[in-house]
Design a protein around this motif. Structure first.
Motif, PDB file in Angstrom:
ATOM      1  N   PRO A  28       7.650   0.518   1.651  1.00  0.00           N
ATOM      2  CA  PRO A  28       6.749   0.725   2.792  1.00  0.00           C
ATOM      3  C   PRO A  28       5.290   0.777   2.336  1.00  0.00           C
ATOM      4  CG  PRO A  28       8.581   2.270   2.853  1.00  0.00           C
ATOM      5  CD  PRO A  28       8.633   1.601   1.511  1.00  0.00           C
ATOM      6  N   VAL A  29       4.396   0.473   3.252  1.00  0.00           N
ATOM      7  CA  VAL A  29       2.974   0.444   2.919  1.00  0.00           C
ATOM      8  C   VAL A  29       2.505   1.799   2.425  1.00  0.00           C
ATOM      9  CG1 VAL A  29       0.648   0.103   3.842  1.00  0.00           C
ATOM     10  CG2 VAL A  29       2.498  -1.419   4.541  1.00  0.00           C
ATOM     11  N   LYS A  30       2.991   2.885   3.035  1.00  0.00           N
ATOM     12  CA  LYS A  30       2.565   4.212   2.620  1.00  0.00           C
ATOM     13  C   LYS A  30       2.954   4.491   1.174  1.00  0.00           C
ATOM     14  CE  LYS A  30       0.892   7.015   4.655  1.00  0.00           C
ATOM     15  NZ  LYS A  30      -0.572   7.325   4.779  1.00  0.00           N
ATOM     16  N   GLU A  31       4.123   4.022   0.771  1.00  0.00           N
ATOM     17  CA  GLU A  31       4.551   4.221  -0.620  1.00  0.00           C
ATOM     18  C   GLU A  31       3.721   3.358  -1.567  1.00  0.00           C
ATOM     19  OE1 GLU A  31       8.565   3.755  -3.387  1.00  0.00           O
ATOM     20  OE2 GLU A  31       8.739   3.874  -1.192  1.00  0.00           O
ATOM     21  N   ILE A  32       3.398   2.145  -1.128  1.00  0.00           N
ATOM     22  CA  ILE A  32       2.551   1.273  -1.941  1.00  0.00           C
ATOM     23  C   ILE A  32       1.186   1.917  -2.141  1.00  0.00           C
ATOM     24  CG2 ILE A  32       1.365  -0.960  -2.014  1.00  0.00           C
ATOM     25  CD1 ILE A  32       3.742  -2.146  -0.521  1.00  0.00           C
ATOM     26  N   GLU A  33       0.618   2.484  -1.077  1.00  0.00           N
ATOM     27  CA  GLU A  33      -0.673   3.164  -1.179  1.00  0.00           C
ATOM     28  C   GLU A  33      -0.584   4.358  -2.129  1.00  0.00           C
ATOM     29  OE1 GLU A  33      -2.664   2.287   3.218  1.00  0.00           O
ATOM     30  OE2 GLU A  33      -1.578   4.154   2.862  1.00  0.00           O
ATOM     31  N   ARG A  34       0.538   5.076  -2.075  1.00  0.00           N
ATOM     32  CA  ARG A  34       0.699   6.264  -2.900  1.00  0.00           C
ATOM     33  C   ARG A  34       0.781   5.900  -4.389  1.00  0.00           C
ATOM     34  NH1 ARG A  34       5.044   7.824  -0.732  1.00  0.00           N
ATOM     35  NH2 ARG A  34       3.993   8.821   1.033  1.00  0.00           N
ATOM     36  N   ASN A  35       1.366   4.746  -4.695  1.00  0.00           N
ATOM     37  CA  ASN A  35       1.563   4.333  -6.090  1.00  0.00           C
ATOM     38  C   ASN A  35       0.567   3.274  -6.546  1.00  0.00           C
ATOM     39  OD1 ASN A  35       3.866   6.013  -6.380  1.00  0.00           O
ATOM     40  ND2 ASN A  35       5.108   4.469  -5.312  1.00  0.00           N
ATOM     41  N   MET A  36      -0.466   3.024  -5.753  1.00  0.00           N
ATOM     42  CA  MET A  36      -1.431   1.976  -6.079  1.00  0.00           C
ATOM     43  C   MET A  36      -2.193   2.310  -7.362  1.00  0.00           C
ATOM     44  SD  MET A  36      -4.365   0.352  -3.619  1.00  0.00           S
ATOM     45  CE  MET A  36      -5.050   1.970  -3.267  1.00  0.00           C
ATOM     46  N   SER A  37      -2.336   1.298  -8.223  1.00  0.00           N
ATOM     47  CA  SER A  37      -3.050   1.487  -9.486  1.00  0.00           C
ATOM     48  C   SER A  37      -4.450   0.905  -9.456  1.00  0.00           C
ATOM     49  CB  SER A  37      -2.264   0.826 -10.632  1.00  0.00           C
ATOM     50  OG  SER A  37      -1.006   1.429 -10.800  1.00  0.00           O
ATOM     51  N   LEU A  38      -4.696  -0.079  -8.573  1.00  0.00           N
ATOM     52  CA  LEU A  38      -6.002  -0.745  -8.566  1.00  0.00           C
ATOM     53  C   LEU A  38      -6.240  -1.385  -7.216  1.00  0.00           C
ATOM     54  CD1 LEU A  38      -8.529  -1.761 -10.121  1.00  0.00           C
ATOM     55  CD2 LEU A  38      -7.170  -3.757 -10.796  1.00  0.00           C
ATOM     56  N   LEU A  39      -7.452  -1.217  -6.709  1.00  0.00           N
ATOM     57  CA  LEU A  39      -7.872  -1.879  -5.476  1.00  0.00           C
ATOM     58  C   LEU A  39      -9.216  -2.546  -5.746  1.00  0.00           C
ATOM     59  CD1 LEU A  39      -7.620  -2.526  -2.457  1.00  0.00           C
ATOM     60  CD2 LEU A  39      -8.732  -0.338  -1.969  1.00  0.00           C
ATOM     61  N   ILE A  40      -9.219  -3.871  -5.736  1.00  0.00           N
ATOM     62  CA  ILE A  40     -10.441  -4.650  -5.961  1.00  0.00           C
ATOM     63  C   ILE A  40     -11.008  -5.048  -4.600  1.00  0.00           C
ATOM     64  CG2 ILE A  40     -11.401  -6.753  -6.949  1.00  0.00           C
ATOM     65  CD1 ILE A  40      -9.308  -6.619  -9.115  1.00  0.00           C
ATOM     66  N   THR A  41     -12.234  -4.644  -4.315  1.00  0.00           N
ATOM     67  CA  THR A  41     -12.840  -4.908  -3.015  1.00  0.00           C
ATOM     68  C   THR A  41     -14.025  -5.864  -3.159  1.00  0.00           C
ATOM     69  OG1 THR A  41     -14.403  -3.048  -3.136  1.00  0.00           O
ATOM     70  CG2 THR A  41     -12.205  -2.598  -2.284  1.00  0.00           C
ATOM     71  N   LEU A  44      -5.795   7.516 -12.778  1.00  0.00           N
ATOM     72  CA  LEU A  44      -6.886   7.141 -11.870  1.00  0.00           C
ATOM     73  C   LEU A  44      -6.575   7.466 -10.416  1.00  0.00           C
ATOM     74  CD1 LEU A  44      -7.961   3.637 -13.269  1.00  0.00           C
ATOM     75  CD2 LEU A  44      -9.047   5.853 -13.664  1.00  0.00           C
ATOM     76  N   ARG A  45      -5.311   7.700 -10.117  1.00  0.00           N
ATOM     77  CA  ARG A  45      -4.937   7.937  -8.730  1.00  0.00           C
ATOM     78  C   ARG A  45      -5.427   9.310  -8.278  1.00  0.00           C
ATOM     79  NH1 ARG A  45       1.242   6.184  -9.947  1.00  0.00           N
ATOM     80  NH2 ARG A  45       0.784   4.026 -10.553  1.00  0.00           N
ATOM     81  N   PRO A  46      -6.055   9.392  -7.131  1.00  0.00           N
ATOM     82  CA  PRO A  46      -6.537  10.689  -6.636  1.00  0.00           C
ATOM     83  C   PRO A  46      -5.382  11.612  -6.299  1.00  0.00           C
ATOM     84  CG  PRO A  46      -6.790   8.986  -4.964  1.00  0.00           C
ATOM     85  CD  PRO A  46      -6.389   8.280  -6.223  1.00  0.00           C
ATOM     86  N   ALA A  47      -5.646  12.897  -6.346  1.00  0.00           N
ATOM     87  CA  ALA A  47      -4.608  13.892  -6.059  1.00  0.00           C
ATOM     88  C   ALA A  47      -4.067  13.747  -4.645  1.00  0.00           C
ATOM     89  CB  ALA A  47      -5.171  15.293  -6.277  1.00  0.00           C
ATOM     90  N   ALA A  48      -4.859  13.196  -3.743  1.00  0.00           N
ATOM     91  CA  ALA A  48      -4.422  13.041  -2.350  1.00  0.00           C
ATOM     92  C   ALA A  48      -3.195  12.152  -2.237  1.00  0.00           C
ATOM     93  CB  ALA A  48      -5.564  12.461  -1.503  1.00  0.00           C
ATOM     94  N   CYS A  49      -2.997  11.256  -3.219  1.00  0.00           N
ATOM     95  CA  CYS A  49      -1.829  10.376  -3.185  1.00  0.00           C
ATOM     96  C   CYS A  49      -0.527  11.153  -3.339  1.00  0.00           C
ATOM     97  CB  CYS A  49      -1.927   9.321  -4.299  1.00  0.00           C
ATOM     98  SG  CYS A  49      -3.243   8.117  -4.053  1.00  0.00           S
TER      99      CYS A  49
END
Length: 317
Positions: A31-44, A268-273
């Motif tokens: 699910p998208v929420k799980e992907i967001e929780r385990n995301m390692s990198l977001l290039i914008t 690198l993942r914030p605690a909010a994850c």
């Protein structure tokens, strides 16, 4: 409310569409929420000089301007046209690859042609219809294809870009230090043009209220008032002032390799994850405040009714 709507309405629909597209894969799609929780990198594709800034964690890397490359010489036909503009210089009107200039309503086309005929500048107009236009002013050249915008912006006689205000055209004008006039149509174009106007290197015009005089005066204001060019050059300097590792391409490559080397770079993942939805969205606090205000409103209503009954009983006596 927007957060709750996203979590409870939008994301489930996104998961459903993704599952339908992923039906032939042997690997289950998270699910998208799980992907967001385990995301390692977001290039914008954003840049601090152009985009509004926000607090972000180390896993978000901005690489706005990644596509920018050294300019090339213009084709000879185009070079002859713009070089013949003399000291006045030339301006470019292009609405990118999505919006077609040839689809412009006739009344709007007449506004542009009338305004251009009053200008001392030459105008290079991206026009997709090979039949061209009738009564075309002598200083205007239509072209079904234009050289890359970066090549045009780098020309020393370039004075102004007139565009819909998309992300790439905004980045390219700032990089080249050229002011612009934006005609936003939809999506994020309004945000980019409005911010460019606030930053002092652009003017935002509304299609609905556009007239010949408004367009002509906007062009004259941009070209004759030095503040627009000065602000564009200032932001260009800020955008170019980057160390080698700070350049978009090197920054993106380094971020990807860093995450690979450190097996996802979980640090690198914030605690909010790691927080539950109740904790992350402060649902408990929201519930308490909501209950408090509901109770307060209920008490006010009851008190008002009680006071009203007392008052009416006194009057009846």
């Amino acid at each position: 409310m927007v957060i709750y709507y996203r979590n409870w309405s939008i994301l489930p629909r996104v998961d459903q569409i993704a599952a339908e597209a992923w039906i032939y894969s042997t690997v289950a799609l998270s699910p998208v929420k799980e992907i967001e929780r385990n995301m390692s990198l977001l290039i914008t594709n954003s840049h601090p000089v152009i985009n509004y800034q926000y607090f972000k964690s180390g896993l978000i890397v901005e690489v706005g301007g990644l596509h920018l490359v050294p300019p090339k010489e213009l084709p000879q036909e185009v070079e002859n046209f713009v070089d013949g503009s003399g000291d006045a210089g030339f301006i470019v009107l292009s609405f990118g690859s999505i919006l077609r200039g040839a689809s412009m309503p006739e009344a709007t086309r007449k506004i542009f042609l009338a305004a251009f005929s009053r200008l001392p500048f030459r105008v290079l107009w991206k026009w997709e219809d090979e039949l061209g236009l009738e009564d075309l002013p002598a200083n205007v050249k239509l072209s079904t294809w234009l050289p890359p915008l970066q090549d045009l912006l780098a020309h020393p006689k370039m004075r102004l870009l007139m565009t819909h205000g998309g992300l790439y055209s905004n980045q390219e004008t700032v990089w080249s230090g050229v002011p612009l006039i934006g005609f936003p149509v939809f999506g994020d174009q309004v945000n980019y043009v409005v911010k460019a106007e606030r930053d002092g290197y652009a003017i935002c015009l509304d299609w609905k209220t556009l007239t010949e005089d408004i367009l002509y005066n906007a062009i004259q204001e941009i070209v004759t008032n030095p503040k627009y060019k000065q602000n564009a050059m200032k932001l260009s300097y800020l955008m170019r002032d980057q160390i080698e590792l700070g350049r978009p391409l090197e920054r993106a490559v380094h971020a990807i390799e860093y995450v690979i080397r450190h097996r996802g770079a979980a640090h690198l993942r914030p605690a909010a994850c790691r927080l539950s939805p109740i904790q992350r969205e402060s649902m408990d606090v929201t519930f308490i405040y909501t209950a408090f205000f509901v109770a307060l409103i209920y008490l006010i209503i009851c008190l008002s009714r009680f006071t009203f009954r007392k008052f009416t009983s006194v009057l009846l006596c």
